[in-house]
Design a protein around this motif. Structure first.
Motif, PDB file in Angstrom:
ATOM      1  N   LEU A  25       0.961  -1.367   0.008  1.00  0.00           N
ATOM      2  CA  LEU A  25       0.172   0.677   0.026  1.00  0.00           C
ATOM      3  C   LEU A  25       0.883   1.355  -0.020  1.00  0.00           C
ATOM      4  CD1 LEU A  25      -2.561  -0.518   2.186  1.00  0.00           C
ATOM      5  CD2 LEU A  25      -2.231  -0.616   0.243  1.00  0.00           C
ATOM      6  N   ILE A  26       0.274   2.129  -0.584  1.00  0.00           N
ATOM      7  CA  ILE A  26       0.769   3.668  -0.193  1.00  0.00           C
ATOM      8  C   ILE A  26       0.769   4.529   0.996  1.00  0.00           C
ATOM      9  CG2 ILE A  26       0.814   6.149  -1.446  1.00  0.00           C
ATOM     10  CD1 ILE A  26      -0.087   4.590  -4.591  1.00  0.00           C
ATOM     11  N   SER A  27      -0.058   4.222   1.491  1.00  0.00           N
ATOM     12  CA  SER A  27      -0.454   5.364   2.740  1.00  0.00           C
ATOM     13  C   SER A  27      -0.087   3.110   4.265  1.00  0.00           C
ATOM     14  CB  SER A  27      -1.444   5.388   3.003  1.00  0.00           C
ATOM     15  OG  SER A  27      -1.211   7.101   2.227  1.00  0.00           O
ATOM     16  N   PRO A  28       0.517   2.713   4.477  1.00  0.00           N
ATOM     17  CA  PRO A  28      -0.001   1.271   5.020  1.00  0.00           C
ATOM     18  C   PRO A  28      -0.243   1.431   6.343  1.00  0.00           C
ATOM     19  CG  PRO A  28       2.789   2.207   4.688  1.00  0.00           C
ATOM     20  CD  PRO A  28       1.659   2.781   3.577  1.00  0.00           C
ATOM     21  N   SER A  29       0.921   2.623   7.603  1.00  0.00           N
ATOM     22  CA  SER A  29       0.202   3.375   7.868  1.00  0.00           C
ATOM     23  C   SER A  29      -1.208   4.061   8.503  1.00  0.00           C
ATOM     24  CB  SER A  29       1.131   4.780   8.709  1.00  0.00           C
ATOM     25  OG  SER A  29       0.714   5.056   8.138  1.00  0.00           O
ATOM     26  N   LEU A  32      -3.597   0.776   8.493  1.00  0.00           N
ATOM     27  CA  LEU A  32      -3.394   0.428   9.709  1.00  0.00           C
ATOM     28  C   LEU A  32      -4.066   0.521  10.962  1.00  0.00           C
ATOM     29  CD1 LEU A  32      -2.222  -2.715  11.186  1.00  0.00           C
ATOM     30  CD2 LEU A  32      -0.048  -1.277  11.942  1.00  0.00           C
ATOM     31  N   PHE A  33      -3.777   1.734  10.586  1.00  0.00           N
ATOM     32  CA  PHE A  33      -4.630   2.920  11.742  1.00  0.00           C
ATOM     33  C   PHE A  33      -5.553   2.707  12.015  1.00  0.00           C
ATOM     34  CE2 PHE A  33      -0.453   4.727  12.406  1.00  0.00           C
ATOM     35  CZ  PHE A  33       0.694   2.948  13.097  1.00  0.00           C
ATOM     36  N   SER A  34      -6.190   2.531  11.009  1.00  0.00           N
ATOM     37  CA  SER A  34      -7.877   3.085  10.601  1.00  0.00           C
ATOM     38  C   SER A  34      -8.286   1.303  10.979  1.00  0.00           C
ATOM     39  CB  SER A  34      -8.079   3.125   9.267  1.00  0.00           C
ATOM     40  OG  SER A  34      -8.191   4.216   8.948  1.00  0.00           O
ATOM     41  N   LEU A  55       6.560  -1.719  -1.370  1.00  0.00           N
ATOM     42  CA  LEU A  55       6.380  -0.848  -1.216  1.00  0.00           C
ATOM     43  C   LEU A  55       7.444  -0.463  -0.695  1.00  0.00           C
ATOM     44  CD1 LEU A  55       3.367   0.930  -2.668  1.00  0.00           C
ATOM     45  CD2 LEU A  55       5.058   1.161  -3.676  1.00  0.00           C
ATOM     46  N   PHE A  56       7.456  -1.016   0.983  1.00  0.00           N
ATOM     47  CA  PHE A  56       7.965  -0.746   2.296  1.00  0.00           C
ATOM     48  C   PHE A  56       8.565  -2.439   2.853  1.00  0.00           C
ATOM     49  CE2 PHE A  56       4.627   2.336   1.178  1.00  0.00           C
ATOM     50  CZ  PHE A  56       5.436   3.489   2.124  1.00  0.00           C
ATOM     51  N   ASN A  57       9.960  -2.122   3.345  1.00  0.00           N
ATOM     52  CA  ASN A  57      10.165  -3.328   4.355  1.00  0.00           C
ATOM     53  C   ASN A  57       9.693  -3.491   5.710  1.00  0.00           C
ATOM     54  OD1 ASN A  57      11.252  -5.679   4.963  1.00  0.00           O
ATOM     55  ND2 ASN A  57      13.513  -4.588   4.360  1.00  0.00           N
ATOM     56  N   LEU A  58       8.371  -3.932   5.714  1.00  0.00           N
ATOM     57  CA  LEU A  58       8.246  -4.261   7.288  1.00  0.00           C
ATOM     58  C   LEU A  58       8.967  -4.754   8.320  1.00  0.00           C
ATOM     59  CD1 LEU A  58       4.267  -4.001   6.267  1.00  0.00           C
ATOM     60  CD2 LEU A  58       5.514  -2.120   6.599  1.00  0.00           C
ATOM     61  N   LYS A  64       8.280  -1.387  16.778  1.00  0.00           N
ATOM     62  CA  LYS A  64       8.872  -0.507  17.841  1.00  0.00           C
ATOM     63  C   LYS A  64       7.772   1.473  16.863  1.00  0.00           C
ATOM     64  CE  LYS A  64      13.239  -1.801  17.901  1.00  0.00           C
ATOM     65  NZ  LYS A  64      14.743  -0.922  17.815  1.00  0.00           N
ATOM     66  N   PHE A  65       7.012   1.490  15.710  1.00  0.00           N
ATOM     67  CA  PHE A  65       7.051   2.244  14.622  1.00  0.00           C
ATOM     68  C   PHE A  65       5.305   1.577  15.150  1.00  0.00           C
ATOM     69  CE2 PHE A  65       3.989   3.331  11.467  1.00  0.00           C
ATOM     70  CZ  PHE A  65       4.287   4.479  11.544  1.00  0.00           C
ATOM     71  N   VAL A  66       4.782   0.922  15.630  1.00  0.00           N
ATOM     72  CA  VAL A  66       3.118   0.577  15.827  1.00  0.00           C
ATOM     73  C   VAL A  66       3.041   0.902  17.544  1.00  0.00           C
ATOM     74  CG1 VAL A  66       1.545  -1.434  16.249  1.00  0.00           C
ATOM     75  CG2 VAL A  66       2.726  -1.252  14.250  1.00  0.00           C
ATOM     76  N   GLU A  67       4.118   0.825  18.146  1.00  0.00           N
ATOM     77  CA  GLU A  67       4.344   1.003  19.883  1.00  0.00           C
ATOM     78  C   GLU A  67       4.253   2.124  19.630  1.00  0.00           C
ATOM     79  OE1 GLU A  67       6.859  -2.470  21.015  1.00  0.00           O
ATOM     80  OE2 GLU A  67       5.064  -3.425  21.165  1.00  0.00           O
TER      81      GLU A  67
END
Length: 109
Positions: A25-29, A32-34, A55-58, A64-67
């Motif tokens: 996705l272009i806007s994964p965060s 995800l947060f939705s 597009l991203f490597n998670l 850490k980003f999620v928390e």
């Protein structure tokens, strides 16, 4: 039903699964947060590999980003590898509710 419609219509779910999609996705965060805001628990399955189609490597910093954004999580990847040794993806459970994640952690022990 799209996640955007669920947010707009204030629809809530017990569980949402995002499987091998978030890293495309272009806007994964945002997505995800939705999902986390509209459900008790979100399972995210994502590739470990980073190729042209992703597009991203998670990777390890994903949790850490999620928390850092105020959510709680547990990495379930090791559980999958124990059961299916050839499994290469990562699996995370994410929630805005600490108790939900703590219950999941207790089940894993």
């Amino acid at each position: 039903l799209s996640m955007e419609e669920a947010v707009t219509d204030n629809i809530h779910f017990d569980v949402v699964g995002i499987f091998n999609t978030l890293d495309h996705l272009i806007s994964p965060s945002e997505f995800l947060f939705s999902a986390v805001k509209n459900s008790k628990l979100v399972f995210v399955d994502t590739h470990r590999a980073f190729t042209k189609q992703h597009l991203f490597n998670l990777g390890p910093d994903f949790i850490k980003f999620v928390e850092k954004n105020g959510y709680f999580s547990v990495d379930l990847s090791k559980c999958l590898v124990k059961r299916w040794p050839k499994h290469k993806d990562q699996l995370f459970a994410i929630s805005s509710d600490r108790a939900t994640v703590e219950k999941l952690n207790q089940l894993l022990k």
